[in-house]
Enzyme design. Sequence first.
Site, PDB file in Angstrom:
ATOM      1  N   ALA A 140       2.065  -0.567  11.517  1.00 27.74           N
ATOM      2  CA  ALA A 140       1.404  -2.109  10.275  1.00 27.74           C
ATOM      3  C   ALA A 140       0.757  -2.269   9.382  1.00 27.74           C
ATOM      4  O   ALA A 140       0.500  -0.920   8.144  1.00 27.74           O
ATOM      5  CB  ALA A 140       0.750  -2.251  11.857  1.00 27.74           C
ATOM      6  N   GLU A 188       0.738  -1.190  -0.357  1.00 26.36           N
ATOM      7  CA  GLU A 188      -0.363  -0.166  -0.221  1.00 26.36           C
ATOM      8  C   GLU A 188       0.497   1.050  -0.529  1.00 26.36           C
ATOM      9  O   GLU A 188       1.856   1.311   0.542  1.00 26.36           O
ATOM     10  CB  GLU A 188      -1.237  -0.042   1.123  1.00 26.36           C
ATOM     11  N   GLU A 207      -5.625  -2.491  12.254  1.00 30.81           N
ATOM     12  CA  GLU A 207      -5.245  -3.243  11.334  1.00 30.81           C
ATOM     13  C   GLU A 207      -6.351  -4.608  11.336  1.00 30.81           C
ATOM     14  O   GLU A 207      -6.780  -5.143   9.986  1.00 30.81           O
ATOM     15  CB  GLU A 207      -3.768  -3.880  11.729  1.00 30.81           C
ATOM     16  N   ASN A 224      -3.290  -6.392   4.864  1.00 31.33           N
ATOM     17  CA  ASN A 224      -2.969  -7.804   4.436  1.00 31.33           C
ATOM     18  C   ASN A 224      -3.823  -8.268   4.637  1.00 31.33           C
ATOM     19  O   ASN A 224      -3.551  -9.122   6.163  1.00 31.33           O
ATOM     20  CB  ASN A 224      -1.414  -7.877   4.100  1.00 31.33           C
TER      21      ASN A 224
END
Length: 868
Positions: free
Chosen positions: A293, A155, A329, A296
Amino acid sequence: STQSTWGEIPRGMADQSRRAAKKSGRVQLPTHTAPVRYSITLEPCLQSFTYTGHEEVEVEVRQGGVTELVLHSKEISVSDVKFCSGETELEAISVSYNLKLTTLTLGFESALPEGAGVLSFNFVGINNNQMCGFYRSVAHSVTGEKKTMLSTQFESLDARRAFPCWDEPALKAVFSITLIVPVGLHAFSNMPESACEYLDHQKLGKKRISFMDTPRMSTYLVAFCVGEFDFVQQSTKHGVLVRVYTAPGHARLGRFSLQIACDTLDFYNDFFDVKYPLPKLDMVAVAEFAAGAMENWGLVTYREVDLLVDPQTASPQQRQRVCTVVTHELAHQWFGNLVTMAWWDDLWLNEGFAAWSQTFAADALFPEWNMWEQFVLGDQAAALRLDSLRTSHPIQVPIHHAEEVEQIFDAISYCKGACVVRMLQALMGVDAFRQGLRNYMRKHQYSNTETYDLWAAWEETSGLPISNIMATWTEQMGFPLVTVTDQQILAGPDGAAMKLTLHQRWFIADGSLPGPGEDKLWTINLVVNVEGAQAPTTFSFSSATAEFTVPLPKGPHSWVKLNAGQIAPLRVSYPEKMLLELRRGIHAADPALSPSDRLGIILDSFALVKAGLQDPAFCVKTLEAFAGERNATVWSGLSGVLLAFDRILQEEPAVYGHFVSMARGLVLPALQSVGWEAAPNTVDTHVNKLLRGTVVALAATFCRNDAQVVEQARRRFDAVVAAPTDSTACPSEYKVPVFQIALANGGEAELEQLFALYAQCKTDADRRHVLMSVGAVDSDRLRLKVLEWAISGAIKLQDFFYPIGAVSAWSTQGSNATWQFFQQRYHDLRTMLRTAPSGLFEAVIGSCCSRFSTAAMADQIGAFLKYV
């Protein structure tokens, strides 16, 4: 009670025109083809740091006459390109790269058949050391042995750096990943392994690991890791296997985050009422990582310091940080991964919601941490700080070129986005808010959305015109200053009441007024708390001026707090009489004003001072009302105000001594109350440790020459130096100020002791204590020594700006030295970060240039950065 003007705002207005306007001017890939499924095989070489790859992409050709395929590729060399569809097989006659657009164009002699086809090619790439793409870093085992690991960071736009692809969030596809690695290494990806084949008969010492197909997902969420790892694991109550991977010998440090992850996944499963869709979740501590972080799907990667916790030495700040990074996350596994923004201009849909969720989940897991109080000081304060600048941007900002998205990974997308979500939940109520989210998730799972899709889901469950209410908060930059322009005490048969006249305008940090055509209005849902009232009153308005009346149960001298709970991201300016009554509510032995409201009063007051809209002496008087304050979060807010005043008033020697005396009068009694250690036979709570850490840190600024303070700090500093691994030598929550006090009262010998201590540290958390403290030196020679050490290569690239910032933050002389260093070594710094994520150089600029408070320095810095 509620006084509302929602009826004046029609629901559903202008959404279609807003959607169309957002798309205007975008530079995107051609729409005549789209990927359906990628099959990617990668074979890295850990000696040359290159890798070979083979890729087959099932493609949908959506129209006839297509003779070129355009996809994204960066720093990759492609060969052997073919396209097959049924009996047709075409070889590419041209392969060209556009370095500016980072695209790859494959030309074919004849048109590609419409419908399904397969594009295949081989490629070669580089495992760089710049923390982006498919990159390398060096981990350390528990014995200090260096271990190379490979990991990914895609990203926003770096999947194209690992393999050629259609690298746009709306172009979702299925991914089948295969990795060929040495037999002694682990390798993992988003999904569990489907097969593992040893290749001794073909390639000595290699194995081929294939992974199950992913769900449909965006390219920026693909991930894979290769290296030597230990792990701990646990299953959630919903049956998801969770693992935390660490460098060899460090597995025990993953147990805290493992438990947080399991509890959080279960919490989100129940809250969203949509099950986490993957069979496993891996969380990996990456040795070098540019951000905190990356979410994914099924393989979340972290900085070591943001995932690993030593249960014996971790400070409450670190536990809290790890908890909120994990909860952030894992919120993305739904908000961002399962449902993804259609284009980067709705980045806030990912980040704003995850930033709200991190506090929401952490508060559910640890209610005793008072996370929503800390939200006011953290996310909300950061949002208001950035959004008060004329250089801010709306939450929903047009993105024409995808590269522009790097500019909006900031406190607007994250923190203001979180504030807006929090404000909406308060407006709608928990039930309508939650049901709207559930409907949104079910309707849009595995696909892409825009902000208006979320508004529509909430409009359906709340009955409120959410889209039009929120347009004032997300589609224009800035926020309102609500000023009480008049107050009247009314007497009536039911007792006293106060009639307030309010005015709203755009708040600008420098105190300037909006220019012609710059007038802005917001739809404000204002919560009002009154001394002695049973419940808050809510008043809603969208006009420039509004009036409302509240009863005063305790008579005409009651305090009245606007924006109770700091629910809305705005500033409030009170007349002197109202603020005097509020000070009484602050100063009480058992304050009736909540910690969030006490914070809001002083933070608003200081912001008004900086804008030239309030007399600084009045703000200082308000500070003095906090003399008996013992709340950890409020003290953290006071710390920010005191330190900011300290930096500004150093330029005013006539008043600086008086200010320091006042600050000492606040800090020393608080330090005496909380103590350097918990009193015998008492429970030292999480928030009490936070309070102690804040007060000792303030002592390092205002009391660093106090004999008792110096003695306490020196004793602990010497104990750490003598036994660096002794967890009882000095609590982690105040190691940094202890090191600073010892260094400020010492010299080069203490600095060398800190350099040596850094080399002995076993974890990034311990290393950061040193990095944040070495700036507390008082000679230009030692300042330069620290600055040169920062860029010597002795510190990880992800961390080297910390000691630079420490020098700048310690004193005016440190700020000047750092600014000179930045100018002289600018090109060296640029070379260090030549292809690293842009956020790292932004951190360097902030570390070197953000500590000044004069217009002259602002002009000097601006001129340098403009022309360098």
